[in-house]
Design a protein around this motif. Structure first.
Motif, PDB file in Angstrom:
ATOM      1  N   THR A   2       1.042  -1.256   0.129  1.00  0.00           N
ATOM      2  CA  THR A   2      -0.032   0.039  -0.042  1.00  0.00           C
ATOM      3  C   THR A   2       0.775   1.447   0.188  1.00  0.00           C
ATOM      4  N   ASP A 139     -19.037  -0.641  -0.426  1.00  0.00           N
ATOM      5  CA  ASP A 139     -17.838  -1.357  -0.571  1.00  0.00           C
ATOM      6  C   ASP A 139     -17.839  -2.680   0.133  1.00  0.00           C
ATOM      7  N   SER A 141     -16.167  -5.519   2.574  1.00  0.00           N
ATOM      8  CA  SER A 141     -15.279  -5.443   3.634  1.00  0.00           C
ATOM      9  C   SER A 141     -13.645  -5.807   3.428  1.00  0.00           C
ATOM     10  N   THR A 142     -13.133  -5.480   4.275  1.00  0.00           N
ATOM     11  CA  THR A 142     -11.506  -5.905   4.228  1.00  0.00           C
ATOM     12  C   THR A 142     -11.327  -7.191   4.055  1.00  0.00           C
ATOM     13  N   GLU A 143     -12.095  -7.956   4.754  1.00  0.00           N
ATOM     14  CA  GLU A 143     -12.066  -9.621   4.610  1.00  0.00           C
ATOM     15  C   GLU A 143     -12.368 -10.186   3.345  1.00  0.00           C
ATOM     16  N   ALA A 146      -9.670  -9.033   0.762  1.00  0.00           N
ATOM     17  CA  ALA A 146      -8.377  -9.976   0.831  1.00  0.00           C
ATOM     18  C   ALA A 146      -8.491 -11.332   0.006  1.00  0.00           C
TER      19      ALA A 146
END
Length: 149
Positions: A2, A139, A141-143, A146
């Motif tokens: 990032t 959006d 989720s981060t999970e 991933a």
């Protein structure tokens, strides 16, 4: 990996070429709530800035022919923007408020299999730029993100 954006970086505007600058200004003012924020004139050229909240459109007059015809959801040509997109609370209410000022180029379509309540319609501005009007997008989720390489 990032990377951080440069300090103070923020969205500025989109510049649009317009065959009829006034018609384009009227379209975005009437249907999308923009207002004239600035006019710059130099060397016989007028540039009109429209604003809605933090979003700006910069309108340039041109008499050039379009590079390609308007497409349903936008052109697929690399190096061109596919469409402009706006969020609304209710796509059907947006269409009703437009009172037949345009025919949708695509949709309305629902995407409940991806996001419950996600609905979109595509229209064209006076210069053939495809404008997406959508409700219900969220959006991942981060999970969930991933899981994608």
């Amino acid at each position: 990996m990032t990377t951080a954006a440069p300090q103070g970086l923020r969205w500025s505007h989109v510049g649009l070429n317009c065959r009829d600058q006034k018609a384009t200004e009227d379209f975005y003012t009437r249907l999308f709530g923009f207002r004239r924020a600035r006019v710059v004139e130099a060397d016989g050229v007028r540039v009109v800035f429209l604003r809605n909240g933090l979003v700006y459109l910069e309108l340039f007059a041109t008499d050039a022919d379009p590079l390609f015809p308007a497409a349903k959801g936008g052109p697929a040509s690399p190096g061109t923007a596919r469409h402009l997109a706006f969020q609304v609370d209710d796509v059907d209410a947006f269409l009703a408020a437009a009172q037949g000022e345009f025919e949708p180029t695509l949709g309305p379509l629902t995407f409940d299999e991806f996001i419950p309540g996600w609905k979109t319609v595509w229209v064209s501005d006076p210069d053939g730029i495809v404008v997406e009007v959508s409700q219900g997008y969220t959006d991942q989720s981060t999970e969930e993100l991933a899981t994608y390489a």
